[in-house]
Design an enzyme around this catalytic site. Structure first.
Site, PDB file in Angstrom:
ATOM      1  N   LYS A 115       0.840  -1.199   0.000  1.00 46.69           N
ATOM      2  CA  LYS A 115       0.000   0.000   0.000  1.00 46.69           C
ATOM      3  C   LYS A 115       0.877   1.251   0.000  1.00 46.69           C
ATOM      4  CE  LYS A 115      -3.844  -1.863   2.796  1.00 46.69           C
ATOM      5  NZ  LYS A 115      -4.996  -1.610   1.924  1.00 46.69           N
ATOM      6  N   ARG A 147     -10.322 -11.426   1.998  1.00 46.22           N
ATOM      7  CA  ARG A 147     -11.232 -12.429   1.442  1.00 46.22           C
ATOM      8  C   ARG A 147     -10.607 -13.827   1.474  1.00 46.22           C
ATOM      9  NH1 ARG A 147     -11.488  -8.944  -4.000  1.00 46.22           N
ATOM     10  NH2 ARG A 147     -11.089  -7.380  -2.408  1.00 46.22           N
TER      11      ARG A 147
HETATM   12  N1  LIG Z   1      -7.664  -3.782   4.213  1.00 48.08           N
HETATM   13  C1  LIG Z   1      -8.595  -3.712   3.152  1.00 48.08           C
HETATM   14  C2  LIG Z   1      -9.424  -2.464   3.225  1.00 48.08           C
HETATM   15  S1  LIG Z   1      -8.490  -1.008   3.116  1.00 48.08           S
HETATM   16  C3  LIG Z   1      -9.769   0.173   3.189  1.00 48.08           C
HETATM   17  C4  LIG Z   1      -9.357   1.390   3.841  1.00 48.08           C
HETATM   18  C5  LIG Z   1      -8.603   2.297   3.156  1.00 48.08           C
HETATM   19  C6  LIG Z   1      -8.233   3.494   3.759  1.00 48.08           C
HETATM   20  C7  LIG Z   1      -8.657   3.771   5.046  1.00 48.08           C
HETATM   21  C8  LIG Z   1      -9.448   2.859   5.701  1.00 48.08           C
HETATM   22  C9  LIG Z   1      -9.807   1.678   5.107  1.00 48.08           C
HETATM   23  C10 LIG Z   1      -7.896  -3.799   1.840  1.00 48.08           C
HETATM   24  O1  LIG Z   1      -6.684  -3.765   1.755  1.00 48.08           O
HETATM   25  N2  LIG Z   1      -8.667  -3.942   0.774  1.00 48.08           N
HETATM   26  C11 LIG Z   1      -8.165  -4.047  -0.559  1.00 48.08           C
HETATM   27  C12 LIG Z   1      -8.861  -3.096  -1.469  1.00 48.08           C
HETATM   28  O2  LIG Z   1      -9.788  -2.408  -1.091  1.00 48.08           O
HETATM   29  O3  LIG Z   1      -8.416  -3.013  -2.636  1.00 48.08           O
HETATM   30 ZN   LIG Z   2      -5.365  -5.451   2.005  1.00 47.99          ZN
END
Ligand SMILES: N[C@@H](CSCc1ccccc1)C(=O)NCC(=O)O
Ligand SMILES: [Zn+2]
Ligand SMILES: [Mg+2]
Ligand SMILES: [Zn+2]
Length: 511
Positions: free
Chosen positions: A285, A359
């Site tokens: 990220k 998931r």
């Molecule tokens: N961990 C999940 C959700 S990340 C969502 C989020 C972003 C910023 C602030 C708070 C929450 C993840 O990595 N999902 C993958 C995706 O959404 O592509």
């Molecule tokens: Zn993730």
């Protein structure tokens, strides 16, 4: 702004606190009083006190109504503080409860009366900040459960130094079981907030499991903590594909609460995503706000807290919480984009994006859940950025294959004010995740960011048998709170939707 009279009175009160006189006979002088008034629609009329307010006003020879007349209107959800009106309570906070006629607002999907009470009581508790008050006595004329929720949610802060500035001893003006219930709802949400807000080095999978085990110490529940070898024997390769990138060992928790009066053999199963830190893995990220991914175990936190509340409230339910816990880290042992693993149910998964890891944990946990003959399965997960784009902080997104289950959850959320909004499980999205080039299913949708919350739900749907009643809550949208959108929670990790899950279980026992 502090005017001079305010400053003098406050000094006087502070001086009094430390006299022998205070510590012996007049303990009341350390106490704050929180009273409610209904907002009057007509401009020229004074706000009207609750029946408790009126009772005290009579006892105190109209001193309360007299100061209120000069104070002007008190807006719904705000507080005005009065000093030295009566010697019994040197500080009285009067809060605006809004319209006496407030009710369920269908368009807003919320019980406005209850939420007004939460907002008002929270504003009252916060008005005592930095006053060194030991105890606050709360007017509970209206909705004692909502008053307790507002009070205890507002009095919480992750930092002890901040928490100490707020009153911690909060009592209802009269004893009421509904207040006690509301207190459990709020304190369990606060426990979820603590788990979520905790830095990831202090809330690793094993520390999370230990903390939760400790919280259940006095409850009539079974808490099982399974280690890596058990997870391997269970063939949970999708879960393990995420965990293997970290030096921290994974854990799998199983928390069972079965009310002695619950004759239901088929448990309700709650599954919570427990990624104690999500760096994204090899699909790393951006570093901006990555710290927030310490709360990527919000599903695990709210599931554990909701089961804890069910036990504390002796809800007439048989519930099992399943919590897969691990870190998602980049390393030489991490899973790589394009890797293929075989999940517990035998499906092969192509992992094209290692940041779509939640998931993978859930696929195996959901498959395990269905071996336990559940009456329904609900998973809760900070799953996608897509749900934030869709709903903002207003609601958690819900995907379900069962209308009755959905309606029960919607009803619960209206009561708690911690809202939900239904999202689609169309084949349209399933076709975007399967088949994958190298496997049965891909962990990301071919549409990319378009409908990302829906393709994530479609992925989970693949692991749900056709006769399983199932609901998936994507809580990434409600993971964080801010003062403006929800003043009784303030800023930080929200612990949402703990209270909605508890209320759902409360109703589930009635059906
Ligand atoms: N961990 C999940 C959700 S990340 C969502 C989020 C972003 C910023 C602030 C708070 C929450 C993840 O990595 N999902 C993958 C995706 O959404 O592509
Ligand atoms: Zn993730
Ligand atoms: Mg955390
Ligand atoms: Zn995640």
């Amino acid at each position: 702004m502090m005017n001079s009279r305010y400053a003098v009175l406050r000094r006087k009160w502070k001086t009094l606190r430390f006299t022998d006189y205070m510590s012996t006979s007049a303990v009341h002088h350390k106490d704050g009083l929180l009273l409610g008034v209904y907002t009057q629609e007509k401009n020229d009329e004074c706000d009207i006190g609750t029946s408790f307010f009126k009772e005290l006003d009579t006892q105190w020879k109209n001193k309360l109504s007299s100061v209120l007349k000069h104070a002007g209107k008190i807006k719904c959800g705000s507080a005005k503080v009065f000093y030295d009106v009566v010697h019994e309570y040197p500080i009285i906070s009067v809060v605006g409860l809004g319209s006496k006629a407030a009710a369920i607002n269908g368009l807003e999907c919320i019980d406005e009366k209850s939420d007004n009470i939460r907002l008002a009581t929270a504003a009252g508790i916060k008005s005592f900040v930095d006053m060194g008050i030991d105890k606050v006595v709360v007017d509970i004329t209206e909705r004692p459960n909502a008053a307790a929720e507002g009070a205890y949610l507002a009095a919480w802060n992750y930092k002890e130094s901040e928490r100490k500035k707020l009153p911690q001893d909060i009592e209802p003006a009269q004893k009421d079981p509904a207040w006690d219930e509301g207190k459990v709802y709020a304190e369990c949400q606060n426990f979820a907030r603590h788990l979520m807000e905790s830095p990831s080095n202090l809330m690793t999978p094993s520390l999370f499991a230990d903390t939760v085990l400790h919280a259940f110490e006095k409850e009539n529940c079974t808490v099982e903590i399974f280690e890596q070898d058990w997870i391997e024997k269970q063939n949970m390769q999708a879960f393990l594909s995420v965990a293997k990138g970290s030096a921290e060992e994974p854990r799998f928790m199983k928390i069972t609460y079965k009310s002695p009066s619950a004759n239901a053999l088929n448990p309700l199963i709650l599954v919570g995503k427990g990624v104690t830190f999500d760096s994204g893995g090899i699909s790393i990220k951006p570093s901006q706000a990555m710290d927030e991914m310490r709360a990527d175990m919000g599903g695990a936190a709210t599931v554990a807290s909701a089961v804890l509340a069910a036990a504390k409230l002796n809800l007439n339910v048989h519930v099992i919480g399943l919590i897969p816990l691990c870190e998602n880290m980049p390393s030489s042992t991490s899973c790589k984009p394009g890797d293929v693993v075989v999940a517990r149910n035998g499906s092969s998964i192509q992992i094209d994006n290692t940041d779509a890891e939640g998931r993978l944990l859930l696929a195996d946990a959901l498959n395990y859940a269905q071996d336990l003959n559940p009456s329904a399965v609900i998973d809760v997960a900070t799953l996608t950025g897509g749900i934030i784009v869709a709903l903002g902080g207003a609601a958690s997104g819900v995907f379900s294959n069962d209308d009755v289950l959905w309606k029960q959850l919607q009803k619960a959320a209206m009561c708690t004010g911690d809202r939900v909004w239904r999202m689609p499980l169309f084949k349209f999205y399933s076709k975007q995740v399967k088949p994958a080039q190298l496997a049965d299913i891909n962990n990301v949708g071919s549409g990319g960011r378009a409908g990302a919350a829906c393709t994530a739900a479609a992925f989970l749907h693949h692991f749900i048998k056709s006769d399983t009643k199932w609901m998936h809550l994507d809580i990434a949208s409600t993971m964080k709170s801010n003062e403006k959108d929800c003043p009784y929670l303030g800023k930080g990790m929200s612990g949402r939707p703990t209270r909605t899950l508890v209320k759902f279980m409360y109703n589930y026992t009635q059906s």
